[in-house]
Enzyme design. Structure first.
Site, PDB file in Angstrom:
ATOM      1  N   HIS A  58      40.229  33.801  33.478  1.00  0.00           N
ATOM      2  CA  HIS A  58      39.897  34.951  34.274  1.00  0.00           C
ATOM      3  C   HIS A  58      39.596  36.089  33.374  1.00  0.00           C
ATOM      4  O   HIS A  58      40.209  36.100  32.115  1.00  0.00           O
ATOM      5  CB  HIS A  58      40.940  35.527  35.090  1.00  0.00           C
ATOM      6  CG  HIS A  58      40.489  36.565  36.044  1.00  0.00           C
ATOM      7  ND1 HIS A  58      40.711  37.898  35.684  1.00  0.00           N
ATOM      8  CD2 HIS A  58      40.204  36.347  37.295  1.00  0.00           C
ATOM      9  CE1 HIS A  58      40.576  38.640  36.983  1.00  0.00           C
ATOM     10  NE2 HIS A  58      40.056  37.623  37.780  1.00  0.00           N
ATOM     11  N   GLU A  74      32.099  35.487  38.062  1.00  0.00           N
ATOM     12  CA  GLU A  74      32.632  36.680  38.536  1.00  0.00           C
ATOM     13  C   GLU A  74      32.103  37.620  37.335  1.00  0.00           C
ATOM     14  O   GLU A  74      32.617  37.902  36.283  1.00  0.00           O
ATOM     15  CB  GLU A  74      34.289  37.012  38.460  1.00  0.00           C
ATOM     16  CG  GLU A  74      35.048  36.270  39.399  1.00  0.00           C
ATOM     17  CD  GLU A  74      36.473  36.498  39.475  1.00  0.00           C
ATOM     18  OE1 GLU A  74      36.977  36.887  40.501  1.00  0.00           O
ATOM     19  OE2 GLU A  74      37.387  36.558  38.502  1.00  0.00           O
TER      20      GLU A  74
END
Length: 250
Positions: free
Chosen positions: A96, A169
């Site tokens: 992430h 993302e």
């Protein structure tokens, strides 16, 4: 392939709050549609509670937001795949952007985590994404290729595609309210699919590619209908059962 509707609760919710929200989510969704799966990443302290809330409920799964690539040892503050599995969780999140930027995790280390989790029986959602500066500087494909090639470097060629998902993302769209346009999302997901065909050709066409970045109930349907978008990874809009259930059912 089933759409994977994933929630990253980040550093929110006590164990009691996590259990309550998970229970509310099960009630709000009801029966998970045949073409969907629900995956929630709560904080470590809420893993067992969310796993219990989802126990015996078809289509609901939970996972850990982080993991360390070792069975055990003197790694203060870290959690092993075995510890995660012992809570009833089945997934781990790796790569992430917040861990890359805030905690300095390299793509090589992300690759170690990803490979070790898969070896130890945990499924993985591997996150990739570019900053606004990288996109505007024409570095999108270079950045994503680097993150993917290192992140998948230890993954066996014969990996079952349902055990590994990629979450694209764009860093500039996470928590900002900015959303990449549908044309941008579709184009980037097509690029990612092409890279997967080079890196893991046997699994590439059946691997799920999720989109993350300010996904909300009012844009989820348009996003998940795009080619090569096989689900979403949702942050803020997943913290309330009412809003996340609407995304799941979009």
């Amino acid at each position: 392939m089933k759409k994977l509707m994933a929630a990253n609760w980040k550093m929110y919710k006590t164990p009691q709050e996590a259990a309550l929200t998970a229970g509310e989510l099960v009630k709000a969704v009801g029966t998970v549609p045949d073409d969907r799966e629900v995956l929630v990443f709560p904080p470590f302290v809420g893993l067992a509670q969310v796993a219990q809330a989802f126990s015996g409920v078809a289509g609901f799964y939970c996972g850990a937001q982080n993991v360390y690539p070792a069975d055990e040892g003197a790694y203060t503050g870290e959690i092993s795949p075995g510890m995660i599995v012992s809570t009833g969780a089945a997934w781990a999140l790796t790569g992430h952007s917040e861990r890359r930027s805030v905690l300095g995790e390299s793509s090589a280390f992300v690759g170690q985590k990803t490979a070790f989790c898969l070896e130890k029986g945990l499924n993985v959602v591997l996150c990739i994404g570019e900053t606004l500066e990288e996109r505007e500087g024409g570095q999108l494909e270079k950045v994503l290729r680097g993150q993917l090639s290192e992140g998948l470097s230890g993954v066996p060629a014969g990996i079952a595609p349902e055990r590994l998902a990629i979450a694209y993302e764009p860093v500039w769209a996470i928590g900002t309210g900015k959303v990449a346009g549908t044309a941008e999302i579709a184009a980037t997901h097509a690029v990612v699919r092409g890279m997967l065909r080079e890196l893991l050709p046997a699994a590439a066409d059946s691997m799920r590619i999720l989109y993350g970045g300010s996904v909300k109930p009012d844009n989820a349907a348009a996003i998940i209908s795009l080619d090569n978008v096989d689900g979403v990874l949702v942050g803020g809009a997943s913290l309330q059962a009412e809003s996340f259930s609407r995304i799941i059912l979009a």
